[in-house]
Enzyme design. Sequence first.
Site, mmCIF file in Angstrom:
data_model
loop_
_atom_site.group_PDB
_atom_site.id
_atom_site.type_symbol
_atom_site.label_atom_id
_atom_site.label_comp_id
_atom_site.label_asym_id
_atom_site.label_seq_id
_atom_site.Cartn_x
_atom_site.Cartn_y
_atom_site.Cartn_z
ATOM 1 N N THR B 11 126.337 19.807 -2.298
ATOM 2 C CA THR B 11 126.477 19.645 -3.603
ATOM 3 C C THR B 11 125.121 19.388 -4.234
ATOM 4 O OG1 THR B 11 128.586 18.483 -2.973
ATOM 5 C CG2 THR B 11 127.700 18.174 -5.222
ATOM 6 N N GLU B 186 135.490 9.048 0.482
ATOM 7 C CA GLU B 186 135.531 9.731 1.544
ATOM 8 C C GLU B 186 136.748 9.625 2.704
ATOM 9 O OE1 GLU B 186 132.564 11.528 2.382
ATOM 10 O OE2 GLU B 186 131.026 10.877 0.707
ATOM 11 N N ASP B 197 126.782 1.266 0.729
ATOM 12 C CA ASP B 197 126.005 2.163 -0.069
ATOM 13 C C ASP B 197 125.194 1.317 -1.285
ATOM 14 O OD1 ASP B 197 126.580 3.991 -2.830
ATOM 15 O OD2 ASP B 197 125.508 5.010 -1.173
ATOM 16 N N LYS B 201 120.776 0.877 -2.111
ATOM 17 C CA LYS B 201 120.329 1.238 -3.359
ATOM 18 C C LYS B 201 119.726 0.000 -4.171
ATOM 19 C CE LYS B 201 123.676 4.730 -4.226
ATOM 20 N NZ LYS B 201 124.939 5.153 -4.705
#
Lengths: 392, 392
Positions: B11, B186, B197, B201
């Site tokens: 992607t 997912e 996740d 970050k």
Amino acid sequence: MINIALLGFGTVGKGTYEILERQKEEIKEITGEEIVVKKILKRNLDFETSINRDIFTNDYTDIIEDDEIKLIAEMTGDVDSSYKYIKEALLRKKHIVTANKAVVSENFEEFLKLAKENNVNFLYESSVAGSIPIIKPLKDQSIINNIKKIRGILNGTSNFLLYKMTEENYDYSEVLKMAQEMGFAESDPTDDVEGIDALRKLRILSTIAFKASIKNEDIDSYGISSISKVDIEYLKEKNKKIKLIAESKIEEDKFMALVEPVILNSKDNLANIANAENSVEISGQNYGSLTFIGEGAGMLPTGNAVVTDILDAITNNNYNVIINKNLKNNNNDFKANYYIRVKKDVELNNITLEEEIFKNYKIIKTKEIKRKELINSLKEINKKDYFFARYN
Amino acid sequence: MINIALLGFGTVGKGTYEILERQKEEIKEITGEEIVVKKILKRNLDFETSINRDIFTNDYTDIIEDDEIKLIAEMTGDVDSSYKYIKEALLRKKHIVTANKAVVSENFEEFLKLAKENNVNFLYESSVAGSIPIIKPLKDQSIINNIKKIRGILNGTSNFLLYKMTEENYDYSEVLKMAQEMGFAESDPTDDVEGIDALRKLRILSTIAFKASIKNEDIDSYGISSISKVDIEYLKEKNKKIKLIAESKIEEDKFMALVEPVILNSKDNLANIANAENSVEISGQNYGSLTFIGEGAGMLPTGNAVVTDILDAITNNNYNVIINKNLKNNNNDFKANYYIRVKKDVELNNITLEEEIFKNYKIIKTKEIKRKELINSLKEINKKDYFFARYN
């Protein structure tokens, strides 16, 4: 060591100076340079200060003729002298950083050209949307994205007035008086409430975004000076909010660029901008939208933007602006439905879709009409006796 | 002409390639350079493409040993091989641009050091918050501002789930299934829904913001996998919304860094982040707060961030990161009131301020307690049988 000069020592000048002093270490570590404010231009030299008085001068010659001074940060808020200051500085190959949206919007293309020809940096982050770092990402986006639309709240004063009217039920004249007392509005608030200040900022953003000269005179504005409590109340019942929106968009070779009150759904990010905040929303080919929200003005918020530009100028960390398109102005033919509030007995049958009487006024929702049709229809009515807004 | 290589053609790789091709002219005009994708690393070479097949290779040696290739954009999404790819590239003085938050968060300081030692650029805008250009302004701010707090919605999947549950009354398992079918989650959604996740970050943003190493292991996370319709409904009645918030702040020499569900007022900008959008809010000494809202993922949104970095790398338009502080982790002692939903018969008297029965569950509002006290109190209860969130 890099010597710079500040023009003006008002709110923005003081904020800039304070940040430069406070962050000396970090600036040195990252840029490798010590930035020294060698001169500050100030009209009145009879004042109290803890800063070394030798730095202050009321004579621009002391600055422009000093070859040691490599960068000038222009923050006088004046239009006429700052045009001269900036032009001379660029011709003498000194970098320019400015917070002056009026002088930038009047002379944008000329300044860009002069900077390019003289191989110096001309940066103006602080001239649009205060603390919001919008110019840098907008330049990036103009290179790698095809921006279709810019939409924003670019004037803090008018947003403050609308916000307070909405949250606390003030009438317009009440809230304007309060804002003036609090320092959120000028004694002559025309530029802010009539959308002229927002217009100048939209001019700058649109030119960068669409890679075409979109000048002050290409943008139409209608402000909030005839808004009344009645309008806020009517729209509240429909769960809508009203904001003074600066918006420009392109379609093929045409553009629309307007500053006017717009009626928004409460889910719209822009509907919830509070107090004197600003907001900018960019839409383009690479993503749906990207929104920035922040403080539009103030000593440290604006100083923050000036200092970012100073660093970007001395390290050459910035991109030029591309202007390579000619676009046609489509404002007159831009179609929308409008909200119009008039006196009870006024008839605007040609453009009316629906109407109702609310608190002794007539509230009209127009058919989908061209903006020139709207303006024409209102021509015969005294400006004080109507208020209009665009349905989003 | 500058030759670059892309690692990965999924992607993000496709989005990057498309933008580079489409914007060739503008890129050439502004950077003075033609950027040529000389090689693309792809595991499986048996596929359909309209692109010249010679560009594709499944052997990193073709790329790393090619001295013509000056920059590598790493977008494999893999952790182990990308660590090696990135390290080798930096040692060989090739610029690195990466979208890989896992590998960046695991090796941030090492990569920064290697880049500095080898005088090349290491940029990672696309590894945090997709299309939101946050790293650049954050670096600027770390130089000229004293950032006190970072707060954000950094994971699109979990926001999508919470948003849909709130707007459309889904139960958690229903909305997760729907999200998986739509490609917003997912098949193994653990990293997204457990806040891992977002944690990675936050690690990157906090280190830059506070100029101190705040690593993955310094951040605690609690996700939304045991949230239920009941929680959403209860909070809706109180006109509150729940979001998975990544937040870090400093006070003197201590920091707090957490990813957990937080209960927000509807006026909070973060409360209204929709679908799979991300948002980041910075607060510091120079202004109250600065907020960014945008698409967190996707082909063109993320490609947009990669290409911005590619341009900034080849033109050297970027700043280093300062890391010069040591801060103590204060997560355990961080105090707040918490919302806890448990089975009707559960007693948590030590920490309870108020409780009520709602739809056959017990809803507790805790006293102001330390986070370690909260975690201890819940130790004996099966994770599936409770859900907690912090009151803002």
